[in-house]
Design an enzyme around this catalytic site. Sequence first.
Site, short mmCIF file in Angstrom:
data_model
loop_
_atom_site.label_atom_id
_atom_site.label_comp_id
_atom_site.label_asym_id
_atom_site.label_seq_id
_atom_site.Cartn_x
_atom_site.Cartn_y
_atom_site.Cartn_z
N ALA A 252 10.22 25.01 -24.11
CA ALA A 252 11.62 24.59 -24.16
C ALA A 252 12.10 24.32 -22.74
O ALA A 252 12.11 25.23 -21.90
CB ALA A 252 12.47 25.67 -24.81
N THR A 253 12.46 23.08 -22.45
CA THR A 253 12.86 22.72 -21.10
C THR A 253 14.36 22.85 -20.89
O THR A 253 14.85 22.64 -19.79
CB THR A 253 12.43 21.28 -20.78
N HIS A 270 16.41 25.58 -33.96
CA HIS A 270 15.04 25.18 -33.63
C HIS A 270 14.09 26.35 -33.80
O HIS A 270 12.99 26.19 -34.35
CB HIS A 270 14.98 24.65 -32.19
N GLU A 282 10.34 29.18 -21.82
CA GLU A 282 11.41 28.32 -21.33
C GLU A 282 11.14 28.00 -19.87
O GLU A 282 11.27 28.86 -18.99
CB GLU A 282 12.77 29.01 -21.48
#
Length: 399
Positions: A252-253, A270, A282
């Site tokens: 996850a960016t 999500h 992340e």
Amino acid sequence: MELTLLGTGAPAGLPRPDCPCAVCATARGPEARAATALLVDGALLLDLTPGAALAAARAGHSLVGVRQVLLTHPHDGPPLDLPAGLPTAGRVPDGRELTLISGHRVRALPTDNPGTGYEVTSPDGDRLLYLPPGAAPAGLAEGRAAYEMVVADVVGRPDAIARLRASGAIGATTDVLAVHLDHDAQGGPELTRRLAAAGARAVPDGTTLIVGEYHAVPDVPRRTLVTGGARSGKSLEAERRLEAFPDVLYVATGGAREGDAEWAARVHAHRERRPGSWRTTETCDLVPLLEAEGPPLLIDCLSLWLTDAMDKTGAWDDERWAAEGERALRERVGELVAAVRATARTVVAVTNEVGSGVVPATASGRRFRDELGRLNAAFADECEHVLLVVAGQALVLRG
């Protein structure tokens, strides 16, 4: 071991009776499917459906030689039609093994849904696994020998395929067939594409196959880019690419946004949608992940990665952009693209299409639009498979 699929559809068949949905409306000809039933070497019938004798005759077979009829799941609706001369249909208790007069061995396997799975071993030692609709095997231990063929509800329970892969029961040469097909997935090329992403395939009713005979397993693209507009369904499509595989690393960016309840709700949605076996990290530091060995990566998304990269290079400011920001950003993008080109991992990345709408009112907004377009093009050049998602429909651009 010869396997004839008398039907490949859900228990209610496809199209469903009196269903007005688009999938049922187009399920005609080879896309029409009777409830799933398997005829093994003319001696074993797995599941019993209306018109089984006629279905066998259409496939060039007879039920005269059937010595055992086994059911996998509770049947709703009218009583089962048992053709004359067939033995009484029944289910086998979990763990029990039968040896048929034909030499086949049948072992009943527990599942996590009401029903029973069956492992069938031919006299020659070839092994077939058949699972009921909506079910996954329960209590699988790792280190199992791979089956030659697995027949299961791939669309409804992709996590079952992931479990079988994790245990070794599905190997590189296992032929995975999708059955119990219902109106929750489109047919035709869309179904073929979706199943291929899981390393599986579907065949029409009446198809006869040889278990253990070589068949090219659908290739799963090693690098895939999924692009689309806001709320187009691109993230869901990307997740579908890997839902039949265990141990996926979700990258996850976007990170966390303090005090932003709407963003937190998006992140939660999500996470709830992902399989429980997936791990999440992340980070925007993608290059080390691409360079390392490990399970498949799902990167969501490149547009947020670009936002972070522009933050770090000062690319939003006109003066810094002209002085050093453009060069620094090009270097970061070049490093990412080179890592994608060289990676040995399976990668599915999500990005946004932002160049087809209103022209941004600010110079920084136009700069982001332009740079994302360049990044998308460069990333797509390194991918075997590129998809554009529009209104929830995936259009294949490459692969």
